[in-house]
Write a protein that holds these residues in place. Structure first.
Motif, PDB file in Angstrom:
ATOM      1  N   SER A  97       0.862  -1.178   0.000  1.00  0.00           N
ATOM      2  CA  SER A  97       0.000   0.000   0.000  1.00  0.00           C
ATOM      3  C   SER A  97       0.902   1.233   0.000  1.00  0.00           C
ATOM      4  CB  SER A  97      -0.912  -0.004   1.231  1.00  0.00           C
ATOM      5  OG  SER A  97      -1.670   1.196   1.285  1.00  0.00           O
ATOM      6  N   ASP A  99       1.251   5.708  -0.492  1.00  0.00           N
ATOM      7  CA  ASP A  99       0.524   6.973  -0.446  1.00  0.00           C
ATOM      8  C   ASP A  99       0.766   7.732  -1.748  1.00  0.00           C
ATOM      9  OD1 ASP A  99       3.051   8.148  -0.290  1.00  0.00           O
ATOM     10  OD2 ASP A  99       2.950   8.437   1.880  1.00  0.00           O
ATOM     11  N   MET A 100       0.263   8.951  -1.845  1.00  0.00           N
ATOM     12  CA  MET A 100       0.350   9.700  -3.092  1.00  0.00           C
ATOM     13  C   MET A 100       1.709  10.357  -3.298  1.00  0.00           C
ATOM     14  SD  MET A 100      -2.247   8.975  -4.718  1.00  0.00           S
ATOM     15  CE  MET A 100      -1.948  10.086  -6.103  1.00  0.00           C
ATOM     16  N   GLN A 101       2.657  10.114  -2.409  1.00  0.00           N
ATOM     17  CA  GLN A 101       4.045  10.534  -2.622  1.00  0.00           C
ATOM     18  C   GLN A 101       4.915   9.336  -3.004  1.00  0.00           C
ATOM     19  OE1 GLN A 101       2.258  11.884   0.194  1.00  0.00           O
ATOM     20  NE2 GLN A 101       1.875  13.494  -1.341  1.00  0.00           N
ATOM     21  N   ARG A 103       5.381   6.667  -1.167  1.00  0.00           N
ATOM     22  CA  ARG A 103       5.970   6.022  -0.002  1.00  0.00           C
ATOM     23  C   ARG A 103       5.131   4.814   0.411  1.00  0.00           C
ATOM     24  NH1 ARG A 103       6.426  11.558   1.701  1.00  0.00           N
ATOM     25  NH2 ARG A 103       4.496  11.221   2.884  1.00  0.00           N
ATOM     26  N   VAL A 105       3.257   2.442   2.792  1.00  0.00           N
ATOM     27  CA  VAL A 105       2.569   2.519   4.082  1.00  0.00           C
ATOM     28  C   VAL A 105       2.574   1.156   4.760  1.00  0.00           C
ATOM     29  CG1 VAL A 105       0.392   3.061   5.238  1.00  0.00           C
ATOM     30  CG2 VAL A 105       1.115   4.388   3.230  1.00  0.00           C
ATOM     31  N   ASP A 124       7.240   4.292   5.206  1.00  0.00           N
ATOM     32  CA  ASP A 124       7.800   5.532   4.646  1.00  0.00           C
ATOM     33  C   ASP A 124       8.953   5.290   3.670  1.00  0.00           C
ATOM     34  OD1 ASP A 124       6.056   7.268   5.902  1.00  0.00           O
ATOM     35  OD2 ASP A 124       7.267   7.375   7.715  1.00  0.00           O
ATOM     36  N   PRO A 137       2.757   7.544  -8.510  1.00  0.00           N
ATOM     37  CA  PRO A 137       1.773   8.553  -8.107  1.00  0.00           C
ATOM     38  C   PRO A 137       1.198   9.319  -9.303  1.00  0.00           C
ATOM     39  CG  PRO A 137       3.641   8.590  -6.620  1.00  0.00           C
ATOM     40  CD  PRO A 137       4.012   7.673  -7.740  1.00  0.00           C
ATOM     41  N   THR A 168     -10.478   8.688  -0.232  1.00  0.00           N
ATOM     42  CA  THR A 168     -10.935   9.010   1.122  1.00  0.00           C
ATOM     43  C   THR A 168     -12.447   9.186   1.179  1.00  0.00           C
ATOM     44  OG1 THR A 168     -10.500  11.354   0.672  1.00  0.00           O
ATOM     45  CG2 THR A 168      -8.766  10.070   1.768  1.00  0.00           C
ATOM     46  N   ALA A 177      -5.965   8.866  -1.969  1.00  0.00           N
ATOM     47  CA  ALA A 177      -5.097   8.758  -0.796  1.00  0.00           C
ATOM     48  C   ALA A 177      -3.915   7.842  -1.048  1.00  0.00           C
ATOM     49  CB  ALA A 177      -5.902   8.237   0.397  1.00  0.00           C
ATOM     50  N   GLY A 178      -3.923   7.147  -2.164  1.00  0.00           N
ATOM     51  CA  GLY A 178      -2.850   6.217  -2.473  1.00  0.00           C
ATOM     52  C   GLY A 178      -3.375   5.070  -3.300  1.00  0.00           C
TER      53      GLY A 178
END
Length: 520
Positions: A97, A99-101, A103, A105, A124, A137, A168, A177-178
Motif C-alpha cells: 500500500s 501513499d500519493m508521494q 511512499r 505505508v 515511509d 503517483p 478518502t 489517498a494512495g
C-alpha cells in the motif's frame, strides 16, 4: 489490561469513566468507541492490576449509563490490524500500500523479501527508488481507476502490476489517498493462468469421477455437504481428502464464507494451538503485544479443515472437544471465553478407533468428529477408471507444459494398471506429468513412467527378477497371500491379519487366482 464497557451513548460518559481511573492515579493509554450506536467503549489501561480492577469495577458500573464492564482481549483497531496482517500474510504475491508521494505505508512479507529490506524499514520507504521507468503517483492521478497488468521492472525482475486506487471520500482525483499495488512475476504468468483455469471448476465438479467406487463416495458426499455437522474424511495419503472437504464446504450454506486448512502433523503442539485458537496479548515471551487471532476466529461463519487430525496432541484434542461441544474456547494465555460459529471438517489416514484403543486419541473426541463419515478409496481400488483418469491428467499436463498431447501406449497403460500406487492419485499425477516432459514422441511408453524400484537382496532368492518392480512385488505378494490364505480362508480374515481392507484383499485374491474368492 483492556476493558470493554457496555454503556449508554450520552454526552460526557467517557469523561465520567476516565475520571475514576484518574482518582486512583491510573493512566489510560488509549480509548476507542465501538458498537452499532457508539454504545461500547474500549480502554487500554496497561498498568491496571487484577486487584485494582476488582475494586474499581463496582464503582465503574455505578456510573449512570454504564451497564457492565468486562475484560477484553483486543481493542477494535488491534483486531482490524491482526485481520489485515493475517490476510496479507496469506497472499503469495507481493502486495504494498503506497501513499500519493510513492511512499510505502504497509507491505506483506513477500513484498519485504522482494525489496530486500527489514520489516521495520518498510514504513515511509520510497518505492520510486526501486522503479526506473514509471512514476506511480503520477500514473495513479492520470488514470484514477484500476490498472491491470502494468509491466514494470523492480530490482532487475519484470513484474505485471495490478494497481487499485484508494479514495478518502468520493472517486475524484482530489480524494486520492494512495493505491494498493499487487505484483505478479511475469515469468510465472503461464503457471498462474493454468491455476486459474484449473479453479474454474469448483466443488464436486473439480473431482474427476471415472471410477464407479469414487462416484458412489462423491454422491454420498453431496448428501452430507449441506448438513452443518462435523465431518470426518478417512483415506490414504494422496487420495484427495482436502479436495473432497473443499467441495463439501462449497456445496454447503457456508460456501461463500472462508475455508482454511491446518495440517496438525506439520506444526509443533504449541504452534498448532496458537494457529488454531490464537493467543492473548503478552501470552508468552516473544508474543505480539496485541495478541493474535486464531484460524477459528478469522474463519467465523466458515469451515476449518483439520488435516491429519490423528496427529493432534492430547492438549489440543481436549480444546477441540470443548469447542465441538459448545462452540467455546479460550485463547492461549486468556481467561475469556470466545464463542464462534464454525464448521469443522477433519481428515486422517490413520485408524482412529485403533488409536483410541491404544490411548493415543480421545474416544469422546472421535465420536464427536465421527458424526458424518466419508471413506475415500485408494487408487488401487478404483482401477476401473484409471485409463480415463490418466487421459485427463495427460491432457492437463500437456496444456500446462505447452506441448502436443501424447497418447498412452497399451504397455504403459498395463504398467500403471498393475502398479499399486502407494501415493494414490497424487503420485499418478506426478508420474504422468514427468512422463509428458520426458516423452519426445507422440506416445508414452513404459520407459517414460518412472516408478520406484527396489534393490536386490538375499531375501529375494527364488523370486524371478526380470520385469518391472511391480512384477517382482506382485510375485512376492502372491506368495504371501497363497501361504496365509490357508490359515485365514476369507478376505475379511486375511484383511484383518494383514491390516488392510477386505475389499483390497478380495481384489488381490481374484487377481492372483487364489482360493474361491469368497468375498467378505
Amino acid at each position: 489490561m483492556r476493558l470493554k464497557f457496555y454503556c449508554q451513548n450520552r454526552i460526557g460518559i467517557l469523561r465520567d469513566i476516565v475520571a475514576q481511573f484518574a482518582d486512583y492515579r491510573i493512566n489510560v493509554a488509549r480509548g476507542e468507541v465501538g458498537g452499532d450506536q457508539g454504545n461500547t467503549i474500549y480502554l487500554h489501561v496497561p498498568k491496571l492490576l487484577n486487584a485494582q480492577l476488582s475494586t474499581l469495577k463496582p464503582v465503574l458500573e455505578s456510573i449512570p449509563g454504564v451497564f457492565g464492564v468486562k475484560r477484553a482481549s483486543l481493542m477494535p483497531s488491534e483486531r482490524r490490524h491482526l485481520e489485515l496482517d493475517a490476510l496479507l500474510s496469506s497472499l503469495s504475491d507481493p502486495v504494498m500500500s503506497i501513499d500519493m508521494q510513492g511512499r510505502i505505508v504497509a507491505a506483506n512479507r513477500i513484498a519485504v523479501q522482494v525489496l530486500g529490506v527489514r520489516v521495520q524499514e518498510v514504513p515511509d520507504l520510497s518505492l520510486d527508488r526501486y522503479l526506473d521507468e514509471v512514476d506511480l503517483p503520477d500514473l495513479i492521478r492520470r488514470n484514477n481507476s484500476r490498472i491491470n497488468g502494468l509491466r514494470i521492472k523492480l530490482k532487475g525482475d519484470t513484474y505485471l502490476a495490478d494497481i487499485a486506487p484508494l479514495h478518502t471520500e468520493d472517486t475524484t482525483v482530489d480524494s486520492l489517498a494512495g493505491a494498493v499495488v499487487t505484483l505478479h512475476r511475469a515469468d510465472r504468468i503461464g503457471a498462474r493462468i493454468y491455476q486459474v483455469q484449473r479453479q474454474e471448476l469448483r466443488g464436486f465438479e473439480a473431482i474427476f469421477q471415472s471410477s464407479s467406487r469414487l462416484e458412489a463416495v462423491i454422491n454420498e458426499a453431496r448428501r452430507m455437504a449441506p448438513l452443518d455437522a462435523p465431518l470426518l474424511i478417512v483415506g490414504e495419503t494422496g487420495t484427495g481428502k482436502e479436495l473432497v472437504a473443499r467441495a463439501c464446504h462449497l456445496a454447503s450454506p457456508r460456501g461463500q464464507a472462508p475455508f482454511v486448512v491446518l495440517n496438525c502433523a506439520g506444526l509443533p503442539e504449541s504452534m498448532a494451538e496458537t494457529e488454531l485458537f490464537g493467543y492473548a496479548p503478552g501470552a508468552f515471551e516473544g508474543a505480539r503485544p496485541e495478541g493474535k487471532l486464531g484460524l477459528l476466529e478469522l474463519n467465523e461463519g466458515g469451515t476449518v479443515f483439520l488435516d491429519e487430525v490423528g496427529e493432534m496432541s492430547p492438549r489440543l484434542q481436549t480444546k477441540l472437544l470443548r469447542f465441538l461441544q459448545d462452540g467455546g474456547f479460550r485463547r492461549v494465555g486468556s481467561d475469556e471465553e470466545t464463542f464462534l460459529d464454525v464448521r469443522v471438517i477433519c481428515a486422517t489416514q490413520q485408524n482412529l478407533p485403533q488409536l483410541c484403543s491404544e490411548g493415543l486419541f480421545r474416544l469422546d473426541l472421535y465420536h464427536r468428529l465421527n458424526v458424518l463419515l466419508l471413506q475415500v478409496p485408494p487408487l488401487r481400488e478404483c482401477l476401473d477408471g484409471i485409463e480415463a483418469l490418466a487421459a485427463y491428467v495427460l491432457d492437463r499436463a500437456a496444456r500446462q507444459i505447452g506441448c502436443h498431447l501424447p497418447a498412452l501406449s497399451p504397455a504403459a497403460l498395463e504398467k500403471i494398471t498393475r502398479y499399486d500406487w502407494p501415493g494414490n492419485v497424487r503420485q499418478l499425477e506426478n508420474v504422468l506429468f514427468q512422463a509428458v516432459s520426458l516423452c519426445e514422441e507422440k506416445v508414452i511408453q513404459p520407459v517414460h513412467l518412472r516408478l520406484p524400484h527396489s534393490e536386490v537382496s538375499p531375501e529375494l532368492a527364488g523370486i524371478p527378477l526380470e520385469g518391472s518392480l511391480n512384477d517382482m512385488l506382485g510375485e512376492v505378494e502372491r506368495n504371501i497371500l497363497t501361504t496365509l490364505y490357508q490359515q485365514y480362508p476369507s478376505s475379511r480374515q486375511l484383511g484383518k491379519r494383514l491390516g488392510v481392507s477386505h475389499t483390497t484383499i478380495a481384489n488381490k485374491l481374484k487377481r492372483y487366482g487364489i482360493g474361491a474368492q469368497d468375498g467378505p
